[in-house]
Design an enzyme around this catalytic site. Structure first.
Site, PDB file in Angstrom:
ATOM      1  N   THR A  56      13.557  62.496  38.994  1.00  0.00           N
ATOM      2  CA  THR A  56      12.476  61.905  40.128  1.00  0.00           C
ATOM      3  C   THR A  56      12.680  62.536  41.002  1.00  0.00           C
ATOM      4  O   THR A  56      11.587  62.748  41.829  1.00  0.00           O
ATOM      5  CB  THR A  56      12.816  60.650  39.907  1.00  0.00           C
ATOM      6  OG1 THR A  56      12.928  59.796  38.572  1.00  0.00           O
ATOM      7  CG2 THR A  56      11.928  59.627  40.923  1.00  0.00           C
ATOM      8  N   SER A 111      17.015  62.607  30.511  1.00  0.00           N
ATOM      9  CA  SER A 111      17.033  62.217  29.339  1.00  0.00           C
ATOM     10  C   SER A 111      17.204  63.282  28.235  1.00  0.00           C
ATOM     11  O   SER A 111      17.540  63.226  27.084  1.00  0.00           O
ATOM     12  CB  SER A 111      15.917  61.237  28.681  1.00  0.00           C
ATOM     13  OG  SER A 111      16.163  60.325  29.764  1.00  0.00           O
ATOM     14  N   ASP A 143      19.475  59.106  35.276  1.00  0.00           N
ATOM     15  CA  ASP A 143      19.776  58.568  33.866  1.00  0.00           C
ATOM     16  C   ASP A 143      21.035  59.003  33.269  1.00  0.00           C
ATOM     17  O   ASP A 143      21.775  58.249  32.832  1.00  0.00           O
ATOM     18  CB  ASP A 143      18.619  58.877  32.622  1.00  0.00           C
ATOM     19  CG  ASP A 143      17.232  57.766  33.220  1.00  0.00           C
ATOM     20  OD1 ASP A 143      17.512  57.114  34.361  1.00  0.00           O
ATOM     21  OD2 ASP A 143      16.189  58.168  32.683  1.00  0.00           O
ATOM     22  N   THR A 176      37.370  50.731  26.941  1.00  0.00           N
ATOM     23  CA  THR A 176      36.825  49.012  26.948  1.00  0.00           C
ATOM     24  C   THR A 176      35.249  49.181  27.175  1.00  0.00           C
ATOM     25  O   THR A 176      34.759  50.068  27.826  1.00  0.00           O
ATOM     26  CB  THR A 176      37.454  48.561  28.223  1.00  0.00           C
ATOM     27  OG1 THR A 176      36.910  47.308  28.111  1.00  0.00           O
ATOM     28  CG2 THR A 176      37.247  48.894  29.489  1.00  0.00           C
ATOM     29  N   GLN A 177      34.777  48.352  26.492  1.00  0.00           N
ATOM     30  CA  GLN A 177      33.156  48.014  27.108  1.00  0.00           C
ATOM     31  C   GLN A 177      33.024  47.389  28.353  1.00  0.00           C
ATOM     32  O   GLN A 177      31.967  47.462  28.883  1.00  0.00           O
ATOM     33  CB  GLN A 177      32.511  46.926  26.064  1.00  0.00           C
ATOM     34  CG  GLN A 177      32.472  47.256  24.569  1.00  0.00           C
ATOM     35  CD  GLN A 177      32.029  46.360  23.580  1.00  0.00           C
ATOM     36  OE1 GLN A 177      31.491  45.372  23.954  1.00  0.00           O
ATOM     37  NE2 GLN A 177      32.071  46.816  22.271  1.00  0.00           N
TER      38      GLN A 177
HETATM   39  N1  ASP Z   1      14.149  59.449  34.081  1.00  0.00           N
HETATM   40  C1  ASP Z   1      14.835  60.035  35.343  1.00  0.00           C
HETATM   41  C2  ASP Z   1      15.765  61.021  34.823  1.00  0.00           C
HETATM   42  O1  ASP Z   1      16.781  60.687  34.713  1.00  0.00           O
HETATM   43  C3  ASP Z   1      15.079  59.006  36.158  1.00  0.00           C
HETATM   44  C4  ASP Z   1      15.695  59.574  37.626  1.00  0.00           C
HETATM   45  O2  ASP Z   1      15.293  60.862  37.980  1.00  0.00           O
HETATM   46  O3  ASP Z   1      16.367  58.805  38.203  1.00  0.00           O
HETATM   47  O4  ASP Z   1      15.358  62.202  34.829  1.00  0.00           O
END
Ligand code: ASP
Length: 342
Positions: free
Chosen positions: A15, A61, A92, A278-279
């Protein structure tokens, strides 16, 4: 007199690097050549900034070990020519990439600061400008002609953290990251306050070296009440699988059902490495404290202590990729290599 501090800005995507096209209303990756135009404040910084971008910037992602190697290679190639590095990355999976980098870049003696933002740089209420400007300032900090930060950090919303201690905790707030098991390395308020006592300092005599072999025959398994036998065995019996990060409850506790314990025990005896983490977001594993972790300890499960899942999975990829012997893996994993565990 020393020349200006040279900072290399590496844009991987996310972003932060997007600007709004006000005609169409869509978000588009910004052109790095126009960086100074978008943030004229950068010209006020007392350092020279150059930039390089991934050929095709990605949403984080889509990050994977192949891109981690690409990033590590960029840093390696420019290591001697720059005093510090700022990596722009989607939030992310930033903690995974930054943790991976901490293991891949051994004997780092220069800052590698990851940052990103929740809102694009062109947005009116953006958090990108502050994150980027302060990250550059942090990367440029020097004392006695040496960089103040000599490790992989993650800067977001007024705090610099040790990268391999962080987790993304919020998809909405500007304060998107937390480091619950290690204090902030620096805080930005009216002054930029560095917490010297918490910094990792490299031993100057050791040569910087980049590890590019990562083995992704690993898995994360989060246990939950009701986890069934066939799911567990299908994961543990996955062909080629070498290591599992087992996310347990509280201080490293798990069910005492015989079928569950025997499945883990059998897998370990067959050569699978299982790490107990741990979770919980904060605190760590303390095996043997409860009856529900006693057997895990006896079967030689690796103690992940207070490591994050992000650091655990990337540390496994790094250790397995480096060809660490099965015999030594437990001992090495349980040792803090880059300040990732207490
Ligand atoms: N979906 C975006 C990414 O991780 C979110 C971000 O940049 O904060 O690339």
């Amino acid at each position: 007199m020393r020349n200006q501090t040279n900072i290399l800005l590496i844009y991987t995507g996310g972003t932060i690097g997007m600007v709004k096209d006000y005609d169409s209303g869509t978000l588009k990756p910004f052109n790095f050549k126009k960086l100074l135009k978008n943030i004229p404040e950068l010209a006020q910084l007392d350092c020279s900034i150059e930039s390089v971008s991934f050929k095709k910037p990605i949403d984080s992602s889509n990050m994977n070990p192949k891109y981690w190697v690409e990033l590590a290679t960029i840093i390696e190639k420019h290591y001697e020519s720059y005093d510090g590095f700022v990596v722009l990355h989607g939030s992310d999976t930033m903690s995974y990439t930054a943790s991976a980098m901490s293991f891949m870049l051994e004997n780092l003696s220069k800052p590698v600061i990851f940052t990103g933002s929740q809102l694009p740089i062109g947005d009116l209420r953006t958090d990108a400008k502050e994150n980027l400007i302060t990250s550059i300032q942090i990367a440029a900090l020097r004392e006695n002609n040496k960089p103040v930060i000599q490790e992989v950090g993650l800067y977001f919303e007024y705090k610099l953290y040790r990268a391999n201690r962080t987790t993304k905790i919020n998809a909405e707030h500007f304060e998107a990251f937390a480091s619950l098991n290690y204090p902030a390395l620096a805080e930005s308020g009216v002054h930029l306050k560095v917490n010297e006592a918490y910094l990792n300092r490299s031993k100057r005599t050791k040569k910087f070296c980049v590890h590019k072999k990562l083995d992704n025959n690993v898995a994360v398994l989060k246990i939950f009440p009701g986890l069934n036998k066939s799911l567990l065995s299908s994961i543990l019996d996955t062909e080629g699988l070498k290591a599992v990060v087992l996310e347990t409850y509280g201080a490293g506790n798990a069910p005492t059902d015989e079928w569950f314990l025997q499945a883990l025990d059998r897998a370990i005896k067959n050569g699978l490495h299982i790490v107990n983490v741990t979770q919980c977001s904060g605190g760590g594993v303390s095996m043997g404290q409860y009856e529900t972790s006693e057997r895990l300890e006896k079967m030689q499960i690796i103690n992940g202590k207070d490591i994050t899942t992000e650091a655990a999975i990337t540390k496994l990829m790094y250790l397995l990729g480096s060809g660490v012997s099965s015999k030594l893996l437990k001992t090495i994993f349980e040792t803090s290599l880059r300040g990732e565990m207490s």
